[in-house]
Design an enzyme around this catalytic site. Structure first.
Site, PDB file in Angstrom:
ATOM      1  CG  MET A   8      -2.035  -1.109   0.989  1.00 59.42           C
ATOM      2  SD  MET A   8      -3.468  -0.952   2.058  1.00 59.42           S
ATOM      3  CE  MET A   8      -2.795  -1.541   3.580  1.00 59.42           C
ATOM      4  CD  GLN A  68       3.865  -2.980  -5.614  1.00 55.06           C
ATOM      5  OE1 GLN A  68       2.867  -2.786  -6.275  1.00 55.06           O
ATOM      6  NE2 GLN A  68       4.037  -2.425  -4.443  1.00 55.06           N
ATOM      7  CB  CYS A  98      -1.027   0.609  -9.969  1.00 55.75           C
ATOM      8  SG  CYS A  98      -1.020   2.327  -9.425  1.00 55.75           S
ATOM      9  CE  LYS A 139      -2.443  -6.572  -4.378  1.00 54.33           C
ATOM     10  NZ  LYS A 139      -2.779  -5.231  -4.842  1.00 54.33           N
ATOM     11  CG  ASN A 199      -6.053  -7.967  -1.875  1.00 51.94           C
ATOM     12  OD1 ASN A 199      -6.042  -7.126  -2.772  1.00 51.94           O
ATOM     13  ND2 ASN A 199      -5.955  -7.651  -0.609  1.00 51.94           N
ATOM     14  N   GLY A 200      -8.988  -8.319  -0.951  1.00 56.23           N
ATOM     15  CA  GLY A 200     -10.002  -7.281  -1.114  1.00 56.23           C
ATOM     16  C   GLY A 200     -11.105  -7.344  -0.083  1.00 56.23           C
ATOM     17  CD  GLU A 201     -13.915  -3.577   0.629  1.00 54.40           C
ATOM     18  OE1 GLU A 201     -14.439  -3.419   1.739  1.00 54.40           O
ATOM     19  OE2 GLU A 201     -13.333  -2.669   0.000  1.00 54.40           O
ATOM     20  N   GLY A 223      -5.067  -5.982   3.451  1.00 49.07           N
ATOM     21  CA  GLY A 223      -4.635  -4.612   3.209  1.00 49.07           C
ATOM     22  C   GLY A 223      -5.115  -3.683   4.305  1.00 49.07           C
TER      23      GLY A 223
END
Ligand SMILES: Cc1cc2nc3c(=O)[nH]c(=O)nc-3n(C[C@H](O)[C@H](O)[C@H](O)COP(=O)(O)O)c2cc1C
Length: 325
Positions: A8, A68, A98, A139, A199-201, A223
């Site tokens: 992040m 990254q 991104c 990713k 990944n996510g939420e 995250g």
């Protein structure tokens, strides 16, 4: 089950990576992105994004960090990856997610999800450029404006030589708007043979258990949820160990106070004076979501900019009576 910390930009820097991996529960981190636009970057750029390179590619708490890279030109990505590999990263992670306009305009990040062949070229060039023992992972999001090329993109990553794919279960167009579409992931998992990480939420233990069930993934990337609730990875582990009991406790605020103090100390030692108070407020701001005490703390420190005042305030945190709000 592996639990990874999400990259992040501007939030999960080496200070917060250190603090969160010290709390525990995470298996690996990713650095902030290193943008490759053509030239060969000097070592100081890699070291700035990832000071852990000076520590065997590990946080001070000993958790591996992967570097990254973000870019779309296979040749310069390969040159920079080879150069970076000299510094001993645990692995290299390629960013195909991104959403930033300035990045997408130059064909990097999520915009590559429109061009799976280019993805394969970028991954293959990087894979070829670094020693075989250095893992190269990728990713992605579900797509750019839609999900039509999702499978092709994942296969392109695998065919290029990526050993693992993290899927942020939204398109670029979805931005960061909930929900994340975990139900899309099984289709993607079935299309590739490399491990897929969901990944996510994922904000709570309950979310993590549901995400694992719906996506079919064993492994998760956390995250904003773990920044808001640093005990989240430990709590997910406890819940999974107890056969899916979502009642497992997360770390309480009192246990987090020493981490806030450590964070502030590192921020003062390592970051520019003008960034310091802002970083503390940024973290407290996210923790407000989980902890009423963080809300009270944020309101107290919100208007402070002077380091001396903030330091005195941080030092007094353990004595503060939180029952008064
Ligand atoms: C402030 C911020 C910066 C981010 N920077 C990156 C990045 O550099 N590279 C990347 O692949 N994803 C980046 N992401 C996306 C996250 O890694 C993650 O995929 C996304 O936040 C969804 O996970 P979450 O809901 O658990 O936060 C960023 C997200 C946020 C909120």
């Amino acid at each position: 089950m592996r639990l990874l910390l999400a990259p992040m930009e501007g939030l999960l820097d080496f200070v917060l990576r250190d603090v969160l991996t010290r709390v525990g529960g995470a298996d690996r981190c990713v650095s902030e992105f290193i943008r490759i636009t053509g030239s060969l970057l000097p070592d100081k750029v890699y070291l700035r994004a990832m000071p852990e390179l000076r520590n065997g590619s590990r946080t001070l708490a000993g958790v591996p960090v992967r570097a990254q890279l973000l870019g779309s030109d296979p040749a310069s990505m390969a040159d920079n990856a080879a150069n970076l590999a000299r510094l001993g990263p645990e692995g290299i992670d390629l960013n195909f997610g991104c959403p930033a306009k300035v990045v997408n305009r130059h064909g990097g990040g999520a915009s590559l999800l429109q061009d799976p062949e280019q993805i394969a070229r970028v991954v293959a060039a990087v894979r070829k450029a670094v020693p075989a023992q250095v893992p190269v992972s990728a990713k992605m999001r579900l797509g750019f404006n839609d999900r039509l090329k999702m499978i092709e993109c994942a296969r392109a990553m695998q065919d290029g030589g990526a050993c693992e794919i993290v899927v942020h279960a939204r398109t670029k167009l979805d931005g960061y708007r909930p929900p994340a579409y975990w139900e899309e992931i099984p289709r993607l998992r079935e299309a590739v043979s490399v491990p897929v990480v969901a990944n996510g939420e994922i904000w709570t233990v309950q979310d993590a258990l549901r995400c694992r069930e719906i996506s079919g993934c064993d492994d998760l990337m956390l995250g904003r949820g773990i920044v808001a609730d640093p005990g989240l990875a430990l709590a997910i582990r406890a819940a999974v160990a107890q056969g899916g009991d979502a009642g497992a406790a997360t770390l309480g605020w009192q246990e987090l106070v020493p981490q806030v103090q450590r964070f502030w100390q590192m921020v003062c030692e390592d970051l520019e004076p003008r960034q310091r108070a802002g970083r503390l407020k940024q973290w407290l701001n996210l923790m407000r979501r989980r902890f009423p005490e963080a809300e009270a703390a944020y309101q107290e420190v919100r208007t402070q900019t002077e380091q001396r005042v903030v330091s005195a305030w941080v030092a007094a945190l353990p004595q503060r009576d939180w029952s008064k709000g």
